[in-house]
Design an enzyme around this catalytic site. Structure first.
Site, PDB file in Angstrom:
ATOM      1  N   ASP A 132      32.022  43.745  43.157  1.00  0.00           N
ATOM      2  CA  ASP A 132      32.893  44.657  43.977  1.00  0.00           C
ATOM      3  C   ASP A 132      32.687  44.282  45.385  1.00  0.00           C
ATOM      4  O   ASP A 132      31.400  43.591  45.645  1.00  0.00           O
ATOM      5  CB  ASP A 132      33.022  45.908  43.913  1.00  0.00           C
ATOM      6  N   ARG A 151      32.589  50.968  34.102  1.00  0.00           N
ATOM      7  CA  ARG A 151      32.835  50.884  35.591  1.00  0.00           C
ATOM      8  C   ARG A 151      33.723  52.415  36.207  1.00  0.00           C
ATOM      9  O   ARG A 151      33.678  52.730  37.076  1.00  0.00           O
ATOM     10  CB  ARG A 151      33.715  49.940  35.911  1.00  0.00           C
ATOM     11  N   ARG A 179      49.425  46.396  36.590  1.00  0.00           N
ATOM     12  CA  ARG A 179      49.638  47.610  37.559  1.00  0.00           C
ATOM     13  C   ARG A 179      50.757  46.978  38.552  1.00  0.00           C
ATOM     14  O   ARG A 179      50.984  46.013  38.603  1.00  0.00           O
ATOM     15  CB  ARG A 179      48.407  47.886  38.141  1.00  0.00           C
ATOM     16  N   ARG A 187      34.693  62.558  34.198  1.00  0.00           N
ATOM     17  CA  ARG A 187      34.271  63.775  34.661  1.00  0.00           C
ATOM     18  C   ARG A 187      34.997  64.800  34.180  1.00  0.00           C
ATOM     19  O   ARG A 187      36.416  64.866  33.788  1.00  0.00           O
ATOM     20  CB  ARG A 187      34.109  63.586  36.188  1.00  0.00           C
ATOM     21  N   TYR A 200      31.066  40.080  38.173  1.00  0.00           N
ATOM     22  CA  TYR A 200      32.016  41.056  38.438  1.00  0.00           C
ATOM     23  C   TYR A 200      31.713  41.800  39.528  1.00  0.00           C
ATOM     24  O   TYR A 200      31.375  43.105  39.592  1.00  0.00           O
ATOM     25  CB  TYR A 200      32.150  41.609  37.207  1.00  0.00           C
ATOM     26  N   GLU A 227      51.017  43.143  38.851  1.00  0.00           N
ATOM     27  CA  GLU A 227      49.910  42.120  38.702  1.00  0.00           C
ATOM     28  C   GLU A 227      50.032  41.742  37.131  1.00  0.00           C
ATOM     29  O   GLU A 227      49.881  42.583  36.370  1.00  0.00           O
ATOM     30  CB  GLU A 227      48.697  42.971  38.884  1.00  0.00           C
ATOM     31  N   ARG A 240      39.267  34.915  34.178  1.00  0.00           N
ATOM     32  CA  ARG A 240      40.506  35.473  33.726  1.00  0.00           C
ATOM     33  C   ARG A 240      41.389  35.125  34.939  1.00  0.00           C
ATOM     34  O   ARG A 240      40.659  35.430  36.211  1.00  0.00           O
ATOM     35  CB  ARG A 240      40.283  36.907  33.521  1.00  0.00           C
TER      36      ARG A 240
HETATM   37  P1  FAD Z   1      36.218  35.018  47.314  1.00  0.00           P
HETATM   38  O1  FAD Z   1      36.668  35.948  47.918  1.00  0.00           O
HETATM   39  O2  FAD Z   1      36.711  34.339  45.927  1.00  0.00           O
HETATM   40  O3  FAD Z   1      35.899  33.548  48.075  1.00  0.00           O
HETATM   41  C1  FAD Z   1      35.509  32.544  47.884  1.00  0.00           C
HETATM   42  C2  FAD Z   1      36.362  31.483  48.611  1.00  0.00           C
HETATM   43  O4  FAD Z   1      35.713  30.175  48.364  1.00  0.00           O
HETATM   44  C3  FAD Z   1      37.773  31.641  48.470  1.00  0.00           C
HETATM   45  O5  FAD Z   1      38.594  31.606  49.554  1.00  0.00           O
HETATM   46  C4  FAD Z   1      38.135  30.016  47.783  1.00  0.00           C
HETATM   47  O6  FAD Z   1      39.416  29.482  48.397  1.00  0.00           O
HETATM   48  C5  FAD Z   1      36.774  29.423  48.426  1.00  0.00           C
HETATM   49  N1  FAD Z   1      36.707  28.118  47.631  1.00  0.00           N
HETATM   50  C6  FAD Z   1      36.307  27.991  46.357  1.00  0.00           C
HETATM   51  N2  FAD Z   1      36.047  26.687  45.890  1.00  0.00           N
HETATM   52  C7  FAD Z   1      36.225  26.080  47.156  1.00  0.00           C
HETATM   53  C8  FAD Z   1      35.942  24.655  47.291  1.00  0.00           C
HETATM   54  N3  FAD Z   1      35.765  23.823  46.084  1.00  0.00           N
HETATM   55  N4  FAD Z   1      36.235  24.305  48.422  1.00  0.00           N
HETATM   56  C9  FAD Z   1      36.556  25.103  49.554  1.00  0.00           C
HETATM   57  N5  FAD Z   1      36.647  26.382  49.394  1.00  0.00           N
HETATM   58  C10 FAD Z   1      36.322  26.962  48.249  1.00  0.00           C
HETATM   59  N6  FAD Z   1      36.375  44.685  45.026  1.00  0.00           N
HETATM   60  C11 FAD Z   1      36.293  45.972  45.688  1.00  0.00           C
HETATM   61  O7  FAD Z   1      35.200  46.453  46.170  1.00  0.00           O
HETATM   62  N7  FAD Z   1      37.547  46.872  45.545  1.00  0.00           N
HETATM   63  C12 FAD Z   1      38.475  46.695  44.962  1.00  0.00           C
HETATM   64  O8  FAD Z   1      39.460  47.615  44.885  1.00  0.00           O
HETATM   65  C13 FAD Z   1      38.503  45.236  44.417  1.00  0.00           C
HETATM   66  N8  FAD Z   1      39.802  44.948  43.811  1.00  0.00           N
HETATM   67  C14 FAD Z   1      40.061  43.751  43.285  1.00  0.00           C
HETATM   68  C15 FAD Z   1      41.171  43.352  42.877  1.00  0.00           C
HETATM   69  C16 FAD Z   1      41.210  41.905  42.231  1.00  0.00           C
HETATM   70  C17 FAD Z   1      42.560  41.615  41.573  1.00  0.00           C
HETATM   71  C18 FAD Z   1      40.283  41.246  42.528  1.00  0.00           C
HETATM   72  C19 FAD Z   1      40.346  39.784  41.653  1.00  0.00           C
HETATM   73  C20 FAD Z   1      38.937  41.636  43.007  1.00  0.00           C
HETATM   74  C21 FAD Z   1      38.853  42.641  43.300  1.00  0.00           C
HETATM   75  N9  FAD Z   1      37.666  43.199  44.059  1.00  0.00           N
HETATM   76  C22 FAD Z   1      37.713  44.471  44.509  1.00  0.00           C
HETATM   77  C23 FAD Z   1      36.691  42.175  44.251  1.00  0.00           C
HETATM   78  C24 FAD Z   1      36.650  41.457  45.690  1.00  0.00           C
HETATM   79  O9  FAD Z   1      37.752  40.717  45.748  1.00  0.00           O
HETATM   80  C25 FAD Z   1      35.441  40.537  45.672  1.00  0.00           C
HETATM   81  O10 FAD Z   1      34.056  41.440  45.479  1.00  0.00           O
HETATM   82  C26 FAD Z   1      35.243  39.757  46.929  1.00  0.00           C
HETATM   83  O11 FAD Z   1      36.442  39.140  47.087  1.00  0.00           O
HETATM   84  C27 FAD Z   1      34.524  38.436  46.444  1.00  0.00           C
HETATM   85  O12 FAD Z   1      34.149  37.745  47.604  1.00  0.00           O
HETATM   86  P2  FAD Z   1      33.665  36.232  47.630  1.00  0.00           P
HETATM   87  O13 FAD Z   1      33.417  35.726  48.910  1.00  0.00           O
HETATM   88  O14 FAD Z   1      32.383  36.222  46.721  1.00  0.00           O
HETATM   89  O15 FAD Z   1      34.818  35.593  46.838  1.00  0.00           O
HETATM   90  N1  UDP Z   2      41.060  50.120  32.385  1.00  0.00           N
HETATM   91  C1  UDP Z   2      41.795  50.537  31.242  1.00  0.00           C
HETATM   92  N2  UDP Z   2      42.969  51.203  31.632  1.00  0.00           N
HETATM   93  C2  UDP Z   2      43.274  51.659  33.009  1.00  0.00           C
HETATM   94  C3  UDP Z   2      42.297  51.144  34.056  1.00  0.00           C
HETATM   95  C4  UDP Z   2      41.426  50.581  33.710  1.00  0.00           C
HETATM   96  O1  UDP Z   2      41.498  50.376  30.009  1.00  0.00           O
HETATM   97  O2  UDP Z   2      44.214  52.103  33.118  1.00  0.00           O
HETATM   98  C5  UDP Z   2      39.759  49.281  31.846  1.00  0.00           C
HETATM   99  C6  UDP Z   2      39.935  48.010  31.926  1.00  0.00           C
HETATM  100  O3  UDP Z   2      39.312  47.193  30.802  1.00  0.00           O
HETATM  101  C7  UDP Z   2      39.595  47.354  33.213  1.00  0.00           C
HETATM  102  C8  UDP Z   2      38.331  48.416  33.475  1.00  0.00           C
HETATM  103  O4  UDP Z   2      38.730  49.455  32.768  1.00  0.00           O
HETATM  104  O5  UDP Z   2      39.461  45.973  33.033  1.00  0.00           O
HETATM  105  C9  UDP Z   2      37.831  48.362  34.725  1.00  0.00           C
HETATM  106  O6  UDP Z   2      38.799  48.755  35.509  1.00  0.00           O
HETATM  107  P1  UDP Z   2      38.945  48.390  37.150  1.00  0.00           P
HETATM  108  O7  UDP Z   2      40.116  49.431  37.545  1.00  0.00           O
HETATM  109  O8  UDP Z   2      37.635  48.834  37.792  1.00  0.00           O
HETATM  110  O9  UDP Z   2      39.377  47.076  37.079  1.00  0.00           O
HETATM  111  P2  UDP Z   2      39.474  45.831  38.126  1.00  0.00           P
HETATM  112  O10 UDP Z   2      39.982  46.854  39.510  1.00  0.00           O
HETATM  113  O11 UDP Z   2      38.229  45.261  38.645  1.00  0.00           O
HETATM  114  O12 UDP Z   2      40.646  45.020  37.706  1.00  0.00           O
END
Ligand code: FAD
Ligand code: UDP
Length: 372
Positions: free
Chosen positions: A355, A170, A278, A174, A353, A305, A247
């Site tokens: 985004d 991911r 982080r 560069r 996984y 986090e 996770r």
């Molecule tokens: P979700 O946002 O999980 O929505 C699912 C919803 O369903 C939730 O509100 C949940 O409460 C509800 N639900 C589940 N089960 C039930 C049930 N039984 N009854 C009623 N409701 C229910 N993406 C990026 O592009 N850039 C980023 O920088 C980025 N950072 C991230 C950092 C973290 C820590 C995490 C965890 C994810 C990150 N993502 C990022 C990914 C991004 O969060 C997801 O792609 C996106 O939110 C997924 O949307 P979704 O609708 O599939 O799921």
């Molecule tokens: N990663 C790492 N060191 C860092 C940042 C990321 O080893 O400082 C690795 C780690 O395995 C992580 C993966 O790169 O799960 C993808 O990173 P990303 O920032 O995309 O993770 P996310 O935002 O989805 O948690």
């Protein structure tokens, strides 16, 4: 009767609801949380948009996706450029000439490539089979040991040798002095946060919060022609083939009486012994720390986090897409295909996984196919 019952008011469910409503369909959205927007939820704390479920930076190469989200909010010019802290050393991410130069004192791309090539040769890796080998073959052993091994071990709760390579792919590598974490053409943060985007999508749509699908399944299913399910696919089938692995995370958020705590939105702590991965300082996503600028906000909010094992009842933030789990998911997917009138979508419904930009693409494809 509703045309669609949408389980989950996250990004996937909300896009589906918006498009279906636009096509004249009657829609009910439910979510078990007390707010909409799922994991992209942001909340205003004294003028700072706090990303409640971790840092969310929107990035995509797909102009249609970019234009689509820009209908709902204006995006700023934020470019993610995290800092990695290893003991008392500090590096730029993603892995680029600034990182290599700091690590080895090299100045040119050629010197950096040579250094990596020597370390890859010493490690004897020709065909990487897991995350450790993949990482060493991309950036060499020094960077692997200082910036990847510890962070990844705590993030995923397993040693890098037991993790799939795609996770580390991911990240860009560069040979330019460019700290942009993403290669995509479009990137930014919505000014005023993400929640407004979902709220706009759900305008005029009936939404019931604090409502768990499984507690009311029979009566809810009777009220709709079709169900769009964005929760966990294994839970939907009552874990009949066993649990998929996820996770989880816990977030520790603090308001501090300083204006600028760490000078950057995202700082990664790559040592295994620091229990969090982080620290996010939310005001930097919206440049609210520009000295005398009129947008400056005093005080700050930070979030640590912490990665955590997942057990039933915990929030499943990340699917673990290794071979074992992908195989198990394939079995659940077969069941899903037989489930008449239920569409499975999003990060949990499709066990991917994803985004945000992937979710926008998937949701638009799914709803448009469904409305044909
Ligand atoms: P979700 O946002 O999980 O929505 C699912 C919803 O369903 C939730 O509100 C949940 O409460 C509800 N639900 C589940 N089960 C039930 C049930 N039984 N009854 C009623 N409701 C229910 N993406 C990026 O592009 N850039 C980023 O920088 C980025 N950072 C991230 C950092 C973290 C820590 C995490 C965890 C994810 C990150 N993502 C990022 C990914 C991004 O969060 C997801 O792609 C996106 O939110 C997924 O949307 P979704 O609708 O599939 O799921
Ligand atoms: N990663 C790492 N060191 C860092 C940042 C990321 O080893 O400082 C690795 C780690 O395995 C992580 C993966 O790169 O799960 C993808 O990173 P990303 O920032 O995309 O993770 P996310 O935002 O989805 O948690």
């Amino acid at each position: 009767m509703y045309d669609f019952l949408i389980v989950g008011a996250g990004l996937f469910g909300s896009i589906f609801a918006y498009e279906a409503k636009k096509a004249g369909k009657k829609v009910l959205v439910i979510d078990k949380r007390e707010h909409v927007a799922g994991n992209i939820y942001t909340e205003n704390t004294e003028g700072i948009q706090v990303h409640k479920y971790g840092a969310h930076i929107f990035h995509t190469n797909n102009k249609e996706v970019w234009d689509y989200v820009n209908q709902f909010a204006e995006f700023n010019r934020y470019t993610n450029s995290p800092i990695a802290v290893y003991k008392d050393e500090l590096y730029n991410l993603p892995f680029n000439m600034n990182t290599f130069s700091r690590m080895w004192g090299v100045k040119t791309p050629e010197e950096a490539k040579k250094k990596i090539a020597v370390q890859v040769k010493e490690a004897g890796i020709t065909n990487p089979r897991n995350l450790e080998e993949q990482a060493i073959s991309m950036v060499g052993k020094d960077i692997y040991e200082k910036l990847i091994e510890g962070y990844t071990g705590k993030q995923w709760g397993r040693p890098c040798r037991e993790l799939p390579s795609f996770i580390i792919k991911r990240l860009p590598v560069r040979f330019t002095y460019d700290n942009n974490y993403f290669n995509d053409k479009y990137q930014g943060i919505p000014i005023g946060g993400y929640t407004q985007i979902v709220e706009k999508m759900l305008e005029g749509v009936e939404v019931k919060l604090n409502t768990d699908f499984f507690e009311h399944k029979a009566e809810l299913m009777k009220q709709a022609e079709k169900v769009v399910f964005t929760g966990m696919i294994d839970e939907y089938f009552d874990y009949c083939y066993g649990e998929l692995e996820y996770r989880s995370l816990s977030f520790e958020t603090e308001k501090l009486d300083v204006d600028n705590y760490q000078g950057n939105a995202v700082v990664n702590f790559t040592e295994y012994d620091v229990p969090y991965t982080r620290i996010i300082e939310h005001k930097h996503f919206e440049f609210l720390c520009q000295g005398s600028g009129e947008d400056s906000v005093s005080g700050t909010v930070i979030t640590r986090e912490y990665p955590a094992d997942w057990q039933r009842g915990d929030e499943p933030y990340y699917p673990m897409n290794d071979d074992r789990n992908n195989k198990l998911y394939t079995e659940y997917k077969k069941l899903a295909q037989k489930e008449e009138n239920v569409i499975f979508g999003g990060r949990l419904g499709m066990y991917q996984y994803f985004d945000m930009h992937h979710v926008v693409e998937e949701a638009l494809n799914t709803v448009h196919n469904c409305l044909k």
